[in-house]
Design a protein around this motif. Sequence first.
Motif, mmCIF file in Angstrom:
data_model
loop_
_atom_site.group_PDB
_atom_site.id
_atom_site.type_symbol
_atom_site.label_atom_id
_atom_site.label_comp_id
_atom_site.label_asym_id
_atom_site.label_seq_id
_atom_site.Cartn_x
_atom_site.Cartn_y
_atom_site.Cartn_z
ATOM 1 N N MET A 1 -1.749 16.869 -1.103
ATOM 2 C CA MET A 1 -2.883 16.208 -1.728
ATOM 3 C C MET A 1 -3.822 15.653 -0.658
ATOM 4 O O MET A 1 -3.384 15.013 0.288
ATOM 5 C CB MET A 1 -2.390 15.077 -2.630
ATOM 6 N N ASP A 2 -5.082 15.909 -0.805
ATOM 7 C CA ASP A 2 -6.040 15.527 0.226
ATOM 8 C C ASP A 2 -6.435 14.060 0.150
ATOM 9 O O ASP A 2 -6.716 13.431 1.157
ATOM 10 C CB ASP A 2 -7.284 16.409 0.110
ATOM 11 N N ASN A 3 -6.521 13.479 -1.040
ATOM 12 C CA ASN A 3 -6.913 12.079 -1.167
ATOM 13 C C ASN A 3 -6.187 11.444 -2.328
ATOM 14 O O ASN A 3 -5.513 12.114 -3.109
ATOM 15 C CB ASN A 3 -8.428 11.970 -1.336
ATOM 16 N N PHE A 4 -6.357 10.118 -2.431
ATOM 17 C CA PHE A 4 -5.595 9.389 -3.433
ATOM 18 C C PHE A 4 -6.178 9.523 -4.835
ATOM 19 O O PHE A 4 -5.533 9.132 -5.801
ATOM 20 C CB PHE A 4 -5.476 7.927 -3.008
ATOM 21 N N ASN A 5 -7.380 10.065 -4.951
ATOM 22 C CA ASN A 5 -7.919 10.356 -6.288
ATOM 23 C C ASN A 5 -7.076 11.423 -6.990
ATOM 24 O O ASN A 5 -7.021 11.469 -8.218
ATOM 25 C CB ASN A 5 -9.370 10.811 -6.188
ATOM 26 N N LEU B 1 4.359 13.925 -2.869
ATOM 27 C CA LEU B 1 3.757 12.688 -3.358
ATOM 28 C C LEU B 1 4.485 11.471 -2.792
ATOM 29 O O LEU B 1 3.870 10.477 -2.400
ATOM 30 C CB LEU B 1 3.793 12.649 -4.886
ATOM 31 N N GLN B 2 5.815 11.548 -2.767
ATOM 32 C CA GLN B 2 6.596 10.445 -2.214
ATOM 33 C C GLN B 2 6.213 10.181 -0.760
ATOM 34 O O GLN B 2 6.086 9.030 -0.338
ATOM 35 C CB GLN B 2 8.095 10.750 -2.307
ATOM 36 N N GLN B 3 6.036 11.253 -0.011
ATOM 37 C CA GLN B 3 5.679 11.109 1.394
ATOM 38 C C GLN B 3 4.273 10.522 1.548
ATOM 39 O O GLN B 3 4.017 9.732 2.459
ATOM 40 C CB GLN B 3 5.769 12.472 2.100
ATOM 41 N N LYS B 4 3.382 10.875 0.651
ATOM 42 C CA LYS B 4 1.999 10.401 0.711
ATOM 43 C C LYS B 4 1.924 8.885 0.517
ATOM 44 O O LYS B 4 1.018 8.222 1.052
ATOM 45 C CB LYS B 4 1.178 11.114 -0.363
ATOM 46 N N ILE B 5 2.859 8.325 -0.227
ATOM 47 C CA ILE B 5 2.872 6.880 -0.473
ATOM 48 C C ILE B 5 2.956 6.109 0.842
ATOM 49 O O ILE B 5 2.424 5.001 0.961
ATOM 50 C CB ILE B 5 4.061 6.501 -1.386
ATOM 51 N N GLU B 6 3.614 6.694 1.845
ATOM 52 C CA GLU B 6 3.770 6.011 3.127
ATOM 53 C C GLU B 6 2.440 5.796 3.842
ATOM 54 O O GLU B 6 2.360 5.021 4.793
ATOM 55 C CB GLU B 6 4.722 6.801 4.029
ATOM 56 N N LEU C 1 9.260 -4.965 -3.928
ATOM 57 C CA LEU C 1 7.901 -5.361 -4.308
ATOM 58 C C LEU C 1 6.876 -4.712 -3.382
ATOM 59 O O LEU C 1 5.819 -4.250 -3.815
ATOM 60 C CB LEU C 1 7.788 -6.883 -4.252
ATOM 61 N N PHE C 2 7.212 -4.637 -2.121
ATOM 62 C CA PHE C 2 6.371 -3.973 -1.118
ATOM 63 C C PHE C 2 6.200 -2.490 -1.433
ATOM 64 O O PHE C 2 5.081 -1.962 -1.467
ATOM 65 C CB PHE C 2 7.019 -4.165 0.259
ATOM 66 N N LYS C 3 7.311 -1.815 -1.715
ATOM 67 C CA LYS C 3 7.274 -0.375 -1.947
ATOM 68 C C LYS C 3 6.556 -0.015 -3.242
ATOM 69 O O LYS C 3 5.704 0.883 -3.271
ATOM 70 C CB LYS C 3 8.715 0.176 -1.976
ATOM 71 N N ILE C 4 6.886 -0.722 -4.313
ATOM 72 C CA ILE C 4 6.341 -0.353 -5.616
ATOM 73 C C ILE C 4 4.854 -0.693 -5.718
ATOM 74 O O ILE C 4 4.090 0.037 -6.360
ATOM 75 C CB ILE C 4 7.164 -1.025 -6.738
ATOM 76 N N ALA D 1 -0.657 1.280 -6.284
ATOM 77 C CA ALA D 1 -2.017 1.394 -5.742
ATOM 78 C C ALA D 1 -2.437 2.860 -5.674
ATOM 79 O O ALA D 1 -3.564 3.220 -6.046
ATOM 80 C CB ALA D 1 -2.088 0.755 -4.355
ATOM 81 N N ALA D 2 -1.524 3.720 -5.200
ATOM 82 C CA ALA D 2 -1.828 5.152 -5.112
ATOM 83 C C ALA D 2 -2.098 5.739 -6.496
ATOM 84 O O ALA D 2 -3.007 6.560 -6.666
ATOM 85 C CB ALA D 2 -0.668 5.888 -4.437
ATOM 86 N N LEU D 3 -1.331 5.306 -7.505
ATOM 87 C CA LEU D 3 -1.530 5.813 -8.862
ATOM 88 C C LEU D 3 -2.865 5.370 -9.457
ATOM 89 O O LEU D 3 -3.355 5.958 -10.414
ATOM 90 C CB LEU D 3 -0.378 5.357 -9.771
ATOM 91 N N GLN D 4 -3.461 4.325 -8.868
ATOM 92 C CA GLN D 4 -4.796 3.891 -9.300
ATOM 93 C C GLN D 4 -5.886 4.570 -8.484
ATOM 94 O O GLN D 4 -7.081 4.280 -8.653
ATOM 95 C CB GLN D 4 -4.941 2.373 -9.176
#
Length: 321
Positions: free
Chosen positions: A1-5, A212-217, A254-257, A262-265
Amino acid sequence: MDNFNDFVSTKTSILNEIGKAVVGKKDTIETILAAFLTNCHILFEDFPGLGKTLIAKSIAQTLGLKFKRIQFTPDLLPQDITGSFVYEKDEGKFRFREGPIFTQILLADEINRASPRTQSALLEAMQEHQVTVEGVSMQLPRPFLVIATQNPIEYEGTFPLPEAELDRFALKISANYPSFDEEHQILKVRKERKSDDIFLKPVINEKEFLSLQQKIEEVFIDESIEKYIVTIIQKTRDDNRISVGSSPRGSLNLFKISRAYAALQGRSYVIPDDVKRFVFEVLSHRIILDPNLWMRKDAHLEVINSILKSINTPVVEKTGI
């Protein structure tokens, strides 16, 4: 995925597909998605018949992941979950036969009905991502995600999870009863489907989910928000209304979730509201209130909300994010 949109479009497609089977519950589903994107396990505490199994199965189907369900009972043994070595007469040797835990999304239904020994077999797998049988350790598939359920009103014949084991679950959530309109919609959807069977199409596959999991980092979180999270957790240890405060796992989850949410938004950075969104779900099962508060229905919510109000919310500038 190129961006968070792209997270937003993927989330929307997943919610729309799950909506063919599950009416409403979008907030609950989004919470589960945020947890799964950070390899977190969930404790689902709610009354029977509110769609916990359907939600878990629907999420697995749309994510393109393998799904299995275990009904926990008092006579369930650890090897019924993990599997065991079976002697193959034709081959003249023992061969390991995998148990239902060898899956990617596992629904552990009524986990508190199993003995502590059996519960421990699952909880060890949740923590170590492996099972050990007869001294042989075997890795579980990636991802390995657990939704455990328990009924909040039936305690006869159950073995309540100890606090140390509850701490392994990142979140404790509930689905709650549907509204009048939602319950009517459930009937309409069933009438149109003309069958009890539900089949949903995968929106993504295993490889895309791991990506997607990796992108969260890559989601940025300002140091002031990190300190905000730590302050919330520290307050649970200093509050006179709380006998036992949260462990450091509370801070970490709390940090991780909050990053995943934020990414899902569609954002590449965390704001304080992302943290506030999950404080109750992360802390409600991690704190033990003073016995004088045990009989108050919403005591956990009141205490956690008062802790939040006592802390100054950080103001984060988007510059440089």
